[in-house]
Scaffold this motif. Structure first.
Motif, short mmCIF file in Angstrom:
data_model
loop_
_atom_site.label_atom_id
_atom_site.label_comp_id
_atom_site.label_asym_id
_atom_site.label_seq_id
_atom_site.Cartn_x
_atom_site.Cartn_y
_atom_site.Cartn_z
N GLU A 1 -6.96 -1.91 -4.35
CA GLU A 1 -6.82 -3.24 -3.74
C GLU A 1 -7.44 -4.30 -4.65
OE1 GLU A 1 -7.77 -5.42 0.55
OE2 GLU A 1 -8.39 -3.36 0.20
N ALA B 1 -2.51 -2.43 -7.93
CA ALA B 1 -2.05 -2.63 -6.56
C ALA B 1 -0.53 -2.72 -6.46
CB ALA B 1 -2.70 -3.87 -5.95
N LYS B 2 0.12 -3.14 -7.54
CA LYS B 2 1.58 -3.27 -7.52
C LYS B 2 2.27 -2.26 -8.43
CE LYS B 2 1.55 -8.15 -6.27
NZ LYS B 2 1.94 -9.53 -6.65
N PRO C 1 0.83 -1.22 0.00
CA PRO C 1 0.00 0.00 0.00
C PRO C 1 0.86 1.27 0.00
CG PRO C 1 -0.69 -1.54 1.72
CD PRO C 1 0.60 -2.04 1.17
N PHE C 2 0.31 2.31 -0.58
CA PHE C 2 0.99 3.60 -0.53
C PHE C 2 0.89 4.16 0.89
CE2 PHE C 2 -0.10 3.23 -5.05
CZ PHE C 2 1.16 3.47 -5.60
N GLU C 3 1.89 4.95 1.27
CA GLU C 3 1.92 5.56 2.60
C GLU C 3 1.98 7.07 2.47
OE1 GLU C 3 5.16 3.92 4.79
OE2 GLU C 3 4.29 1.90 4.87
N VAL D 1 -4.46 9.22 0.12
CA VAL D 1 -3.68 7.99 0.22
C VAL D 1 -4.57 6.82 0.62
CG1 VAL D 1 -1.81 6.83 1.46
CG2 VAL D 1 -1.52 9.21 0.75
N ASP D 2 -5.36 7.03 1.66
CA ASP D 2 -6.23 5.95 2.16
C ASP D 2 -7.25 5.52 1.10
OD1 ASP D 2 -4.86 6.15 4.53
OD2 ASP D 2 -6.43 7.26 5.59
N LEU E 1 -7.03 5.89 -2.20
CA LEU E 1 -6.34 5.23 -3.31
C LEU E 1 -6.07 3.77 -2.97
CD1 LEU E 1 -4.90 5.25 -6.07
CD2 LEU E 1 -2.84 6.01 -4.87
N ASN E 2 -5.57 3.52 -1.77
CA ASN E 2 -5.27 2.14 -1.37
C ASN E 2 -6.51 1.25 -1.43
OD1 ASN E 2 -2.47 2.32 -0.95
ND2 ASN E 2 -2.75 3.19 1.08
N LYS E 3 -7.64 1.79 -1.03
CA LYS E 3 -8.89 1.02 -1.09
C LYS E 3 -9.31 0.76 -2.54
CE LYS E 3 -10.86 2.55 3.31
NZ LYS E 3 -11.87 3.40 3.95
#
Length: 197
Positions: free
Chosen positions: A44, A49-50, A2-4, A36-37, A39-41
């Motif tokens: 997924e 995702a990679k 995940p991105f931070e 960020v949050d 985008l990660n969702k």
């Protein structure tokens, strides 16, 4: 992976009084973190995702079914870039090689600053003002919402966030004052220089 949310490159109060700790706390800790949050969702379980942030931005631009992914990925990238465009005690005319580039492209730093400010102020609604390198030439552009130079195959050198949340706590509706303070007191010309190939 995940991105931070990247940490700020300075303390939250380091840019005061031109950008307050309250603004940075909300802008970085709430707005940037939310991108960020989200985008990660959104990515997924998808091929994104990679992928790198840059790949996501370039691949999802103008793809209607991935509009949410593009908006959040681009805003993550834009904000991470924006924080580095500023430093305590920054601003004013650049020196050395960067000064020569600015003079060659715009005639003088004063002409550059005038055009950059006009571009930033004239962006209707939310968006960004950019100093870019496009086919070997410096130029100033504005982009709406989350769009950035990567979307057009251009290289970003400097940006100013003109979304209202970027300045309203400190400047209310006075966008021109914020942009002037950015140019006079905050621009990190060392970072701009490092973005040149």
């Amino acid at each position: 992976m995940p991105f931070e949310l990247p940490p700020l490159p300075y303390a939250e109060n380091a840019l005061a009084p031109y950008m307050s700790s309250q603004t940075l706390s909300f802008h970085h800790g709430k707005h940037h973190k939310a991108y960020v949050d989200k985008l990660n969702k959104l990515i997924e379980g998808t091929p994104y995702a990679k992928a790198s942030l840059e790949t996501i931005i370039e691949d999802s631009f103008e793809d209607e079914k991935n509009k949410g992914i593009f908006n959040n990925a681009a805003q993550v990238w834009n904000h991470s870039f924006f924080w580095n465009c500023m430093k305590p005690g920054g601003g004013g005319a650049p020196k050395g090689e960067m000064a020569r580039h600015i003079d060659a492209a715009f005639g003088s730093y004063e002409d550059f600053a005038k055009k950059f400010k006009e571009t930033a102020v004239d962006q209707f609604g939310s968006g960004w003002a950019w100093l870019i390198l496009d086919q070997g030439k410096l130029n100033i552009i504005k982009t709406p919402n989350a769009v950035n130079p990567l979307s057009y195959g251009q290289r970003a050198l400097l940006t100013c966030d003109v979304w209202e949340h970027a300045y309203y706590l400190d400047y209310q509706n006075r966008r021109p004052d914020m942009v002037q303070a950015f140019l006079d007191h905050l621009v990190n010309w060392d970072f701009v220089q490092r973005n040149l190939p």
